[in-house]
Design an enzyme around this catalytic site. Sequence first.
Site, PDB file in Angstrom:
ATOM      1  N   HIS A 102       0.864  -1.194   0.000  1.00 38.60           N
ATOM      2  CA  HIS A 102       0.000   0.000   0.000  1.00 38.60           C
ATOM      3  C   HIS A 102       0.896   1.237   0.000  1.00 38.60           C
ATOM      4  CE1 HIS A 102      -3.781   2.085   1.162  1.00 38.60           C
ATOM      5  NE2 HIS A 102      -3.026   2.817   1.951  1.00 38.60           N
TER       6      HIS A 102
ATOM      7  N   ASP B 250       1.090   5.173   0.370  1.00 36.46           N
ATOM      8  CA  ASP B 250       0.357   6.376   0.823  1.00 36.46           C
ATOM      9  C   ASP B 250       1.006   7.611   0.233  1.00 36.46           C
ATOM     10  OD1 ASP B 250      -0.017   4.583   3.787  1.00 36.46           O
ATOM     11  OD2 ASP B 250      -1.682   5.312   2.548  1.00 36.46           O
TER      12      ASP B 250
ATOM     13  N   HIS C  66      -2.700   4.702  -2.730  1.00 42.53           N
ATOM     14  CA  HIS C  66      -3.713   5.494  -2.023  1.00 42.53           C
ATOM     15  C   HIS C  66      -3.321   6.958  -2.166  1.00 42.53           C
ATOM     16  CE1 HIS C  66      -5.505   6.587   2.195  1.00 42.53           C
ATOM     17  NE2 HIS C  66      -6.165   7.164   1.190  1.00 42.53           N
TER      18      HIS C  66
ATOM     19  N   GLY D  65      -3.306  10.996   6.664  1.00 45.98           N
ATOM     20  CA  GLY D  65      -2.164  11.913   6.760  1.00 45.98           C
ATOM     21  C   GLY D  65      -0.970  11.336   7.467  1.00 45.98           C
TER      22      GLY D  65
ATOM     23  N   GLY E 207       0.462   5.127  12.395  1.00 46.30           N
ATOM     24  CA  GLY E 207       0.605   5.010  13.843  1.00 46.30           C
ATOM     25  C   GLY E 207      -0.506   5.628  14.656  1.00 46.30           C
TER      26      GLY E 207
ATOM     27  N   ASP F 210      -8.461   1.082   6.500  1.00 45.61           N
ATOM     28  CA  ASP F 210      -7.111   1.642   6.487  1.00 45.61           C
ATOM     29  C   ASP F 210      -6.863   2.554   7.683  1.00 45.61           C
ATOM     30  OD1 ASP F 210      -5.267   3.723   4.083  1.00 45.61           O
ATOM     31  OD2 ASP F 210      -4.684   2.723   5.933  1.00 45.61           O
ATOM     32  N   GLY F 211      -5.988   2.057   8.589  1.00 41.96           N
ATOM     33  CA  GLY F 211      -5.552   2.953   9.670  1.00 41.96           C
ATOM     34  C   GLY F 211      -5.767   2.350  11.046  1.00 41.96           C
ATOM     35  N   GLY F 212      -4.671   2.233  11.788  1.00 43.09           N
ATOM     36  CA  GLY F 212      -4.761   1.785  13.180  1.00 43.09           C
ATOM     37  C   GLY F 212      -5.042   0.306  13.350  1.00 43.09           C
TER      38      GLY F 212
ATOM     39  N   SER G 100       2.081   0.667  10.568  1.00 38.83           N
ATOM     40  CA  SER G 100       3.103   0.623  11.628  1.00 38.83           C
ATOM     41  C   SER G 100       3.112  -0.683  12.417  1.00 38.83           C
ATOM     42  CB  SER G 100       2.903   1.790  12.585  1.00 38.83           C
ATOM     43  OG  SER G 100       1.540   1.906  12.913  1.00 38.83           O
TER      44      SER G 100
HETATM   45  C1  DX5 Z   1      -2.929   7.127   6.701  1.00 38.17           C
HETATM   46  C2  DX5 Z   1      -2.656   6.083   5.625  1.00 38.17           C
HETATM   47  C3  DX5 Z   1      -2.624   4.689   6.182  1.00 38.17           C
HETATM   48  C4  DX5 Z   1      -1.523   4.501   7.245  1.00 38.17           C
HETATM   49  C5  DX5 Z   1      -1.701   3.167   7.898  1.00 38.17           C
HETATM   50  O1  DX5 Z   1      -3.155   8.344   6.085  1.00 38.17           O
HETATM   51  O2  DX5 Z   1      -3.631   6.125   4.629  1.00 38.17           O
HETATM   52  O3  DX5 Z   1      -2.431   3.760   5.127  1.00 38.17           O
HETATM   53  O4  DX5 Z   1      -0.264   4.553   6.632  1.00 38.17           O
HETATM   54  O5  DX5 Z   1      -0.746   3.108   8.940  1.00 38.17           O
HETATM   55  P1  DX5 Z   1      -1.154   2.497  10.364  1.00 38.17           P
HETATM   56  O6  DX5 Z   1      -1.515   1.065  10.069  1.00 38.17           O
HETATM   57  O7  DX5 Z   1       0.087   2.626  11.180  1.00 38.17           O
HETATM   58  O8  DX5 Z   1      -2.310   3.259  10.873  1.00 38.17           O
HETATM   59 ZN    ZN Z   2      -3.484   4.467   3.198  1.00 38.61          ZN
END
Ligand code: DX5
Ligand code: ZN
Length: 484
Positions: free
Chosen positions: A44, A46, A76, A163, A166, A192-194, A215
């Site tokens: 992925h 970003d 993305h 943005g 983590g 996507d995220g956390g 992360s």
């Molecule tokens: C945030 C990104 C995500 C992020 C995911 O803007 O779109 O893809 O990198 O990272 P974690 O899994 O650490 O939230």
């Molecule tokens: Zn993303």
Amino acid sequence: MKDDISISILDAKDKVTFLNSLVKAKENIQSLDVKTNIYKLNIHFDVMDLKFVPNVGVDLKYVEIAKKMGFFADVHLMVQKPVEDKFIDKAIEYGADNITIHYEIENFEESLKYLLKMKKKIYDKENKNFTIGVSLKPNTKIDVLKKYISKIDRILLMSVEPGKGGQKFIDKINDKIIFAKEKYKNTIIQIDGGINEKTICKPIREGIDSIVIGSYLSKSLNFTELYNKILILNCIHTIEKTPRRANMKLDTTTLQVVDGGYGENDILLGINVPDIRKCANVWYKYIGIECIRYFFSSPFHDYRRFAIFCIINNINILYKKVLKDNKDKNSLKQIKDYFKLFEDNIMYVNNWDLTDVAGPNIFAYILYMSNEKQKKKKLYKYLNSNNFWTKRIAIVSMLNFVKNDYLELPLEVCDYVLYDNFHLFQKATGWVLRELYKKEPKVIVEYLHDKNKIKKLPSILLSYACEKMTIMEKEKIRNDIDEV
Ligand code: DX5
Ligand code: ZN
């Protein structure tokens, strides 16, 4: 594309090194002949423009590098002007397999139209394909996509504000997954995220198709940690996809998962024993001690069951090997590692269903592989434990000894706890005596008759111990008739 993990390299210190370790992880996991579907590992990317989000993100050149390594490239675009600033063109040029834009950008419709036009052009000209995704920020409603849904291949639900990596998973997005799966049945739903080993559970249960993880994986200290995490996520995938066929009402009562009950802090997922055992049978050979440790110490009762069955399966294999060849140093070391894993986590064997499986199938083998002195020491350490589950493990472990015709030690243990007034021990001791009776009926009837004469035996214990006895034998024990 279903059931994939899309690994965000955003927070990877060295992106190429991380990509190389993912190649190795992908090869390793694909080489397992595990009998279940495993997550496909995608990458992925970003991409950010300091306008739509206040960050620079990942350079699109890594798409080309990842493609050369054989990965599916999931781009993305967190950018305000994906067309004008050439992000879409560059993503296509580098070979992106999926391109996701945000619904919230100023000229969303034009950008989507451009993506559709480019998709058709690339397909007609080079017979290449890429899918189109639209990402929604946490507070953007799913409904906004209604009129576009036939044109897009995936919806990327942000479970953090876009943005940066983590961040903490926004739990309410789980409702959005359910809604999206309900409303847009033919569209890939991605989160996507956390996401980590805890926040992944609900999305899997809700049928998520693709999971972006940054992360949790990219911050791994070394390859072993990274690979173990990928294995853990795959086991969780298998477990969470397992149907909930347990009788929750019965389990809640019998395991006392109620206020004031001995299982009051437990969490039952509702997977029945045969099904969780099947999950363990799928994975036990491949996941190793560290992964099992994770499940062993989980607040989910079903995960701890999974861990115990994985340990049992491994000990079964290793014990047979060391019996066959006691010079087999490797198997000896491995079985000792499993014993240590069990004893280091004994506090999680904290309900009767766990003790009654672990006692005869794990602790018994720890005793078998101890010399006489160690055996007694360990056995009485458990019998004198002030953790009543640990004590019960010691008692029920004797069932294995009886089954294998070692009768002396089990009778010694029963004698040691015979008048204990805790029902959990009375039941367990009754079981051991019942099995001893099957092997030596006369001895056990005589023994219980004498003991009952000295001091009345606990009725629960007697009811289990005498279960298989004749009426006469029971009479003799209960009413002190001398001749049977
Ligand atoms: C945030 C990104 C995500 C992020 C995911 O803007 O779109 O893809 O990198 O990272 P974690 O899994 O650490 O939230
Ligand atoms: Zn993303």
